[in-house]
Design a protein around this motif. Structure first.
Motif, short mmCIF file in Angstrom:
data_model
loop_
_atom_site.label_atom_id
_atom_site.label_comp_id
_atom_site.label_asym_id
_atom_site.label_seq_id
_atom_site.Cartn_x
_atom_site.Cartn_y
_atom_site.Cartn_z
N LEU A 39 -4.84 -0.52 -8.32
CA LEU A 39 -4.25 0.82 -8.22
C LEU A 39 -2.80 0.88 -8.70
O LEU A 39 -2.26 1.97 -8.88
CB LEU A 39 -4.32 1.32 -6.77
N ALA A 40 -2.18 -0.27 -8.89
CA ALA A 40 -0.78 -0.28 -9.33
C ALA A 40 -0.66 0.42 -10.68
O ALA A 40 -1.50 0.26 -11.56
CB ALA A 40 -0.27 -1.71 -9.43
N LEU A 41 0.39 1.22 -10.82
CA LEU A 41 0.66 1.87 -12.10
C LEU A 41 0.96 0.81 -13.15
O LEU A 41 1.45 -0.27 -12.82
CB LEU A 41 1.85 2.82 -11.96
N PRO A 42 0.68 1.11 -14.41
CA PRO A 42 0.95 0.12 -15.46
C PRO A 42 2.38 -0.42 -15.43
O PRO A 42 2.59 -1.62 -15.61
CB PRO A 42 0.68 0.90 -16.76
N ASP B 243 4.20 -0.89 -12.89
CA ASP B 243 4.39 -1.70 -11.67
C ASP B 243 3.47 -2.90 -11.62
O ASP B 243 3.59 -3.74 -10.73
CB ASP B 243 4.11 -0.85 -10.42
N TYR B 244 2.55 -3.01 -12.55
CA TYR B 244 1.49 -4.03 -12.48
C TYR B 244 2.08 -5.43 -12.43
O TYR B 244 1.68 -6.24 -11.60
CB TYR B 244 0.51 -3.88 -13.65
N GLU B 245 3.02 -5.74 -13.30
CA GLU B 245 3.60 -7.08 -13.34
C GLU B 245 4.29 -7.41 -12.01
O GLU B 245 4.11 -8.49 -11.45
CB GLU B 245 4.57 -7.22 -14.50
N LEU B 246 5.09 -6.47 -11.50
CA LEU B 246 5.76 -6.66 -10.22
C LEU B 246 4.75 -6.92 -9.11
O LEU B 246 4.88 -7.87 -8.32
CB LEU B 246 6.62 -5.45 -9.88
N VAL B 247 3.72 -6.09 -9.03
CA VAL B 247 2.73 -6.19 -7.96
C VAL B 247 1.97 -7.51 -8.05
O VAL B 247 1.78 -8.20 -7.05
CB VAL B 247 1.77 -4.98 -7.98
N THR B 248 1.55 -7.90 -9.25
CA THR B 248 0.80 -9.17 -9.38
C THR B 248 1.70 -10.36 -9.05
O THR B 248 1.21 -11.33 -8.45
CB THR B 248 0.18 -9.33 -10.79
N GLU B 249 2.97 -10.30 -9.39
CA GLU B 249 3.88 -11.40 -9.02
C GLU B 249 4.06 -11.47 -7.51
O GLU B 249 4.13 -12.57 -6.94
CB GLU B 249 5.23 -11.24 -9.72
N LEU B 250 4.15 -10.33 -6.85
CA LEU B 250 4.29 -10.32 -5.39
C LEU B 250 3.05 -10.88 -4.71
O LEU B 250 3.15 -11.61 -3.74
CB LEU B 250 4.55 -8.90 -4.88
N GLN C 43 0.82 -1.21 0.00
CA GLN C 43 0.00 0.00 0.00
C GLN C 43 0.86 1.26 0.00
O GLN C 43 0.60 2.20 -0.76
CB GLN C 43 -0.93 -0.02 1.22
N GLN C 44 1.89 1.31 0.81
CA GLN C 44 2.75 2.48 0.86
C GLN C 44 3.58 2.61 -0.43
O GLN C 44 3.82 3.72 -0.91
CB GLN C 44 3.65 2.44 2.09
N TYR C 45 4.00 1.49 -0.99
CA TYR C 45 4.74 1.52 -2.25
C TYR C 45 3.86 2.11 -3.36
O TYR C 45 4.28 3.01 -4.09
CB TYR C 45 5.18 0.10 -2.63
N ILE C 46 2.62 1.65 -3.46
CA ILE C 46 1.71 2.15 -4.49
C ILE C 46 1.37 3.61 -4.25
O ILE C 46 1.32 4.41 -5.19
CB ILE C 46 0.46 1.25 -4.58
N ALA C 47 1.16 3.99 -3.01
CA ALA C 47 0.88 5.40 -2.69
C ALA C 47 2.04 6.28 -3.13
O ALA C 47 1.83 7.35 -3.72
CB ALA C 47 0.62 5.57 -1.19
N TYR C 48 3.24 5.83 -2.86
CA TYR C 48 4.43 6.61 -3.25
C TYR C 48 4.54 6.71 -4.76
O TYR C 48 4.77 7.78 -5.31
CB TYR C 48 5.69 5.96 -2.66
#
Length: 131
Positions: free
Chosen positions: A118-121, A123-130, A93-98
């Motif tokens: 809410l992930a930026l395009p 960052d989307y791949e990174l976030v979905t993998e996490l 959440q803090q990563y995406i907010a930043y």
């Protein structure tokens, strides 16, 4: 003019007597070459948590490296697995907010699915993998 509060409980202008410590924490976190840790030892109730929240706010608003993440262990956190899940969601959440430059997301009531959306395009791949 007062600095915007993100996680801090006290306005920056009202947070007095800790300028040297705050500057040291922010300066240390901003170093890109020397990656040694910094330990903050303080007795309960002396304002160390607020000092770290103030540092978080400054780093968030500075918009440089590193990306600040603040996580506080709480009494009665329960099983380690639950605390780890809370940390992961807090981190994400803090990563995406930043990355979105939207401090209001830091403490918004969001679930993991909301965060993925809410992930930026970029960052989307990174976030979905996490996740």
């Amino acid at each position: 003019m007062s600095q915007q509060r993100i996680l801090a409980s006290v306005n920056r202008d009202d947070f007095v007597g800790r300028d040297a410590e705050l500057h040291k924490i922010v300066r240390h976190a901003s170093r890109l070459v020397d990656r040694r840790g910094l330990i903050l030892l303080a007795a309960p109730g002396v304002g160390a948590a607020e000092l770290l929240r103030q540092a978080y706010d400054q780093l968030f608003l500075r918009r440089g490296d590193p990306i600040p993440i603040h996580f506080a262990l709480q009494p009665g956190d329960g099983p380690a697995a639950e605390t780890a899940r809370r940390f992961f969601q807090n981190f994400l959440q803090q990563y995406i907010a930043y990355r979105r430059v939207d401090p209001s997301l830091c403490e918004a009531p969001l679930g993991v699915r909301d965060l993925v959306e809410l992930a930026l395009p970029g960052d989307y791949e990174l976030v979905t993998e996490l996740v």
